[in-house]
Design a protein around this motif. Structure first.
Motif, PDB file in Angstrom:
ATOM      1  N   ILE A 139     -52.542  31.154  53.443  1.00 47.63           N
ATOM      2  CA  ILE A 139     -51.509  31.612  52.515  1.00 47.63           C
ATOM      3  C   ILE A 139     -52.179  32.163  51.255  1.00 47.63           C
ATOM      4  CG2 ILE A 139     -49.543  30.914  51.094  1.00 47.63           C
ATOM      5  CD1 ILE A 139     -48.922  30.914  54.050  1.00 47.63           C
ATOM      6  N   LYS A 140     -51.762  33.368  50.879  1.00 49.78           N
ATOM      7  CA  LYS A 140     -52.325  33.995  49.679  1.00 49.78           C
ATOM      8  C   LYS A 140     -51.274  34.172  48.575  1.00 49.78           C
ATOM      9  CE  LYS A 140     -55.687  36.323  52.603  1.00 49.78           C
ATOM     10  NZ  LYS A 140     -56.084  37.582  53.253  1.00 49.78           N
ATOM     11  N   TYR A 141     -49.988  34.215  48.972  1.00 50.62           N
ATOM     12  CA  TYR A 141     -48.908  34.332  47.985  1.00 50.62           C
ATOM     13  C   TYR A 141     -47.822  33.301  48.300  1.00 50.62           C
ATOM     14  CZ  TYR A 141     -50.804  38.837  46.492  1.00 50.62           C
ATOM     15  OH  TYR A 141     -51.615  39.829  45.996  1.00 50.62           O
ATOM     16  N   LEU A 142     -47.350  32.639  47.251  1.00 52.75           N
ATOM     17  CA  LEU A 142     -46.210  31.718  47.376  1.00 52.75           C
ATOM     18  C   LEU A 142     -45.039  32.321  46.594  1.00 52.75           C
ATOM     19  CD1 LEU A 142     -44.927  28.951  48.127  1.00 52.75           C
ATOM     20  CD2 LEU A 142     -45.820  28.076  45.969  1.00 52.75           C
ATOM     21  N   ILE A 143     -44.013  32.727  47.325  1.00 50.89           N
ATOM     22  CA  ILE A 143     -42.829  33.328  46.689  1.00 50.89           C
ATOM     23  C   ILE A 143     -41.743  32.255  46.567  1.00 50.89           C
ATOM     24  CG2 ILE A 143     -41.026  35.071  46.866  1.00 50.89           C
ATOM     25  CD1 ILE A 143     -42.924  36.752  48.550  1.00 50.89           C
ATOM     26  N   ILE A 144     -41.236  32.063  45.354  1.00 51.84           N
ATOM     27  CA  ILE A 144     -40.109  31.146  45.141  1.00 51.84           C
ATOM     28  C   ILE A 144     -38.841  31.978  44.957  1.00 51.84           C
ATOM     29  CG2 ILE A 144     -39.131  29.324  43.703  1.00 51.84           C
ATOM     30  CD1 ILE A 144     -41.917  28.479  42.954  1.00 51.84           C
ATOM     31  N   GLU A 145     -37.900  31.829  45.900  1.00 48.27           N
ATOM     32  CA  GLU A 145     -36.619  32.537  45.830  1.00 48.27           C
ATOM     33  C   GLU A 145     -35.712  31.758  44.885  1.00 48.27           C
ATOM     34  OE1 GLU A 145     -33.980  34.002  45.571  1.00 48.27           O
ATOM     35  OE2 GLU A 145     -32.890  34.082  47.459  1.00 48.27           O
TER      36      GLU A 145
ATOM     37  N   ALA B 169     -38.850  35.435  42.748  1.00 47.25           N
ATOM     38  CA  ALA B 169     -37.923  36.464  43.220  1.00 47.25           C
ATOM     39  C   ALA B 169     -36.507  36.143  42.745  1.00 47.25           C
ATOM     40  CB  ALA B 169     -37.954  36.545  44.743  1.00 47.25           C
ATOM     41  N   ASN B 170     -35.908  37.139  42.117  1.00 45.09           N
ATOM     42  CA  ASN B 170     -34.502  37.075  41.689  1.00 45.09           C
ATOM     43  C   ASN B 170     -34.144  35.894  40.794  1.00 45.09           C
ATOM     44  OD1 ASN B 170     -31.883  38.044  41.529  1.00 45.09           O
ATOM     45  ND2 ASN B 170     -31.210  36.973  43.374  1.00 45.09           N
ATOM     46  N   PRO B 171     -34.888  35.648  39.711  1.00 48.07           N
ATOM     47  CA  PRO B 171     -34.441  34.628  38.746  1.00 48.07           C
ATOM     48  C   PRO B 171     -33.223  35.145  37.980  1.00 48.07           C
ATOM     49  CG  PRO B 171     -36.394  35.742  37.914  1.00 48.07           C
ATOM     50  CD  PRO B 171     -36.156  36.272  39.301  1.00 48.07           C
ATOM     51  N   GLY B 172     -32.265  34.277  37.686  1.00 45.47           N
ATOM     52  CA  GLY B 172     -31.059  34.681  36.962  1.00 45.47           C
ATOM     53  C   GLY B 172     -31.349  35.027  35.516  1.00 45.47           C
ATOM     54  N   ALA B 173     -30.323  35.546  34.828  1.00 45.00           N
ATOM     55  CA  ALA B 173     -30.495  36.018  33.448  1.00 45.00           C
ATOM     56  C   ALA B 173     -30.937  34.889  32.517  1.00 45.00           C
ATOM     57  CB  ALA B 173     -29.180  36.626  32.950  1.00 45.00           C
ATOM     58  N   ILE B 174     -30.274  33.730  32.612  1.00 39.38           N
ATOM     59  CA  ILE B 174     -30.613  32.604  31.730  1.00 39.38           C
ATOM     60  C   ILE B 174     -32.021  32.107  32.020  1.00 39.38           C
ATOM     61  CG2 ILE B 174     -30.034  30.215  31.153  1.00 39.38           C
ATOM     62  CD1 ILE B 174     -27.107  30.915  31.702  1.00 39.38           C
ATOM     63  N   VAL B 175     -32.347  32.000  33.309  1.00 41.99           N
ATOM     64  CA  VAL B 175     -33.680  31.534  33.707  1.00 41.99           C
ATOM     65  C   VAL B 175     -34.747  32.508  33.221  1.00 41.99           C
ATOM     66  CG1 VAL B 175     -35.170  30.999  35.672  1.00 41.99           C
ATOM     67  CG2 VAL B 175     -32.772  30.297  35.701  1.00 41.99           C
TER      68      VAL B 175
END
Length: 518
Positions: A437-443, A475-481
């Motif tokens: 694994i080279k990238y860990l994506i958090i949705e 990936a795709n963090p909300g506005a507040i986050v």
């Protein structure tokens, strides 16, 4: 004052049991009837104050802490307890326990089987109980005959009273109502405790009874509003209920709330507005003024049979079975409330129900779900690989979705879960001889908020991943986050180019880079 057009107001079995039991634990009504009555009025006043305050300050959401599962168990337990209490009148027992738990009641019932039961009373009680249950069955099977069930209690009282009067069964040991005071009760404002120890006891009883009454009333109002397709304002209902009970406490009334059976009769009869409550009140007024003396020979057994028949529907076995099938934790809350009421007391059952509901909330908040995502064949959609076994993972990239806001209570758990997913995936890849694994994506689309503890755990996660030579991607963090991540400068630490609008965008951008990395 309320917004419900269908709710019918009056005394209900569960709240009556609750306030009666809690008040009797403080004062014996046989030894000091005046003090007992004053305590009930005080409890009613504070029940109204509690309800009014919740509505006025828009705190209705607190009612929702009593989950549906807890209410199902609590109502069933209360129904069993109420039914057991009526065995005194149904069997003609004179010396009966004041306790409400099933063990004490059963001991009291069977301890008097040889000398305390009255066979004439039993015949009257069981006959009318069978009649009432039959009418309920008819009304349920043939909805157009709802009126048969609606008039059955009154019919039972009239027939039983007439039979006892002409046979003088009261001289054979059949307990009767005897004298009921005619007319409207006087003002009771001066009887409410404003000082002393009983003030606090009345406050405690009132808060509990008020909350239960509100829960039942709002559930009923929402049920009929959904059928007729209109909205109910919960806060308005609370203010209305509170005002009603405050005024009631000063006019010789105890806690009243919405009654499902009366509301159902109104609904089936075609009532469309709250004017039905005015009509009902006028009928009660006429009854108090004109015909209360006629109830003198009404046997207690027929009243007991009416109450038992009324609480039978509260034992909702299909609902409990459904809880077991859907959510075992909800079933546990249901059974906890049920057994607490049946084997201990109403207060204990309520406490267990609230405690288990809170425990469930804490468990869900502190142990949120995480999932590994894969790409659905022929699409750019990424979903849980456990839910969609045909979803394929991307070589060199691990995609994890966090299904909760990230707070101090769950931030460490989420970090540990992500690292565990990573370790498990790396072990599987090593065994199969595939690239690491080279990238860990958090949705992050389900992450509605994040606090400083959450950001701190992300920083620790980033450092750990750096030591493993794995890059962190969001990936795709909300506005507040997003605002909080920028404010904490976390975005600079991972790099602005490591934040993407969607998982698909991240995969499209990162896949070519994987081939370039060693």
């Amino acid at each position: 004052m309320g917004s419900s057009r269908d709710i019918a107001i009056g005394p209900v079995a569960v709240v009556s049991l609750l306030i009666g039991t809690m008040a009797q634990n403080e004062i014996d009504p046989k030894k000091n009837a005046l003090a007992y009555r004053r305590l009930v009025f005080t409890a009613t006043f504070f029940a109204g104050v509690t309800q009014f305050a919740l509505g006025f300050f828009r705190l209705g959401f607190l009612i929702d802490f009593l989950s549906h599962a807890a209410i199902v168990g609590f109502m069933a337990g209360a129904a069993i307890t109420i039914g057991l209490q009526q065995l005194k009148g149904l069997l003609g027992i004179t010396n009966f326990t004041k306790k409400t738990d099933i063990i004490s009641v059963m001991h009291s019932v069977f301890g008097t089987v040889h000398h305390g039961w009255n066979w004439q009373t039993i015949v009257i009680g069981l006959s009318f109980l069978a009649f009432l249950l039959l009418t309920k069955y008819i009304a349920k099977k043939y909805p157009k005959l709802f009126w048969v069930s609606a008039i059955a209690p009154l019919t039972s009282v009239i027939i039983a009273t007439f039979c006892v009067y002409i046979t003088r069964a009261d001289k054979e040991g059949v307990a009767i109502v005897q004298y009921i005071k005619k007319g409207i009760n006087p003002s009771s404002a001066h009887e409410i405790y404003w000082t002393g120890d009983l003030l606090l006891k009345g406050f405690k009883i009132g808060v509990v009874a008020g909350l239960i009454a509100l829960t039942e009333a709002i559930a009923i109002a929402r049920t009929f509003a959904a059928v007729k397709d209109y909205n109910v304002d919960g806060n308005k209902e609370m203010v209305a209920m509170g005002t009603m009970n405050i005024v009631g406490s000063m006019t010789s009334c105890y806690v009243a709330t919405g009654s499902f059976s009366r509301s159902a009769v109104n609904f089936m009869a075609g009532c469309n507005t709250a004017v039905a409550n005015i009509v009902m009140s006028c009928v009660v007024l006429l009854t108090l003024e004109l015909i209360t003396p006629l109830f003198k020979y009404t046997p207690n057994a027929v009243l007991a049979s009416i109450i038992i028949a009324a609480v039978v529907p509260l034992v909702d076995i299909p609902a409990a079975i459904l809880l077991w099938k859907i959510d075992k934790f909800d079933f546990l809350a249901c059974m906890g409330a049920f057994f607490g009421v049946v084997f201990k007391s109403v207060e204990i059952g309520l406490l267990i129900a609230v405690a288990i509901s809170f425990a469930k909330i804490l468990l869900q908040v502190t142990r949120p779900r995480t999932a590994v995502l894969g790409r659905l064949p022929g699409t750019f959609v990424y979903r849980n690989v456990e839910q969609y076994p045909n979803a394929t993972t991307v070589s060199g990239i691990l995609i994890i979705r966090v299904d909760s806001a990230i707070y101090f209570s769950n931030s460490n758990y989420i970090k540990e879960r992500i690292l565990r997913w990573l370790s498990n995936e790396e072990e599987d890849l090593k065994i199969n001889g595939r690239p690491r694994i080279k990238y860990l994506i958090i949705e992050m689309s389900p992450v509605t908020d994040i606090d400083t503890s959450g950001i701190h755990s992300f920083e620790e996660l980033h450092k750990t991943l750096q030591n493993r030579d794995v890059k962190l991607v969001l990936a795709n963090p909300g506005a507040i986050v997003t605002e909080k991540l920028h404010a904490s400068e976390f975005t600079k630490k991972i790099g602005e180019d490591m934040i993407f609008l969607t998982v698909a965008d991240a995969i499209e951008m990162l896949s070519p880079r994987i081939k370039e990395l060693p």
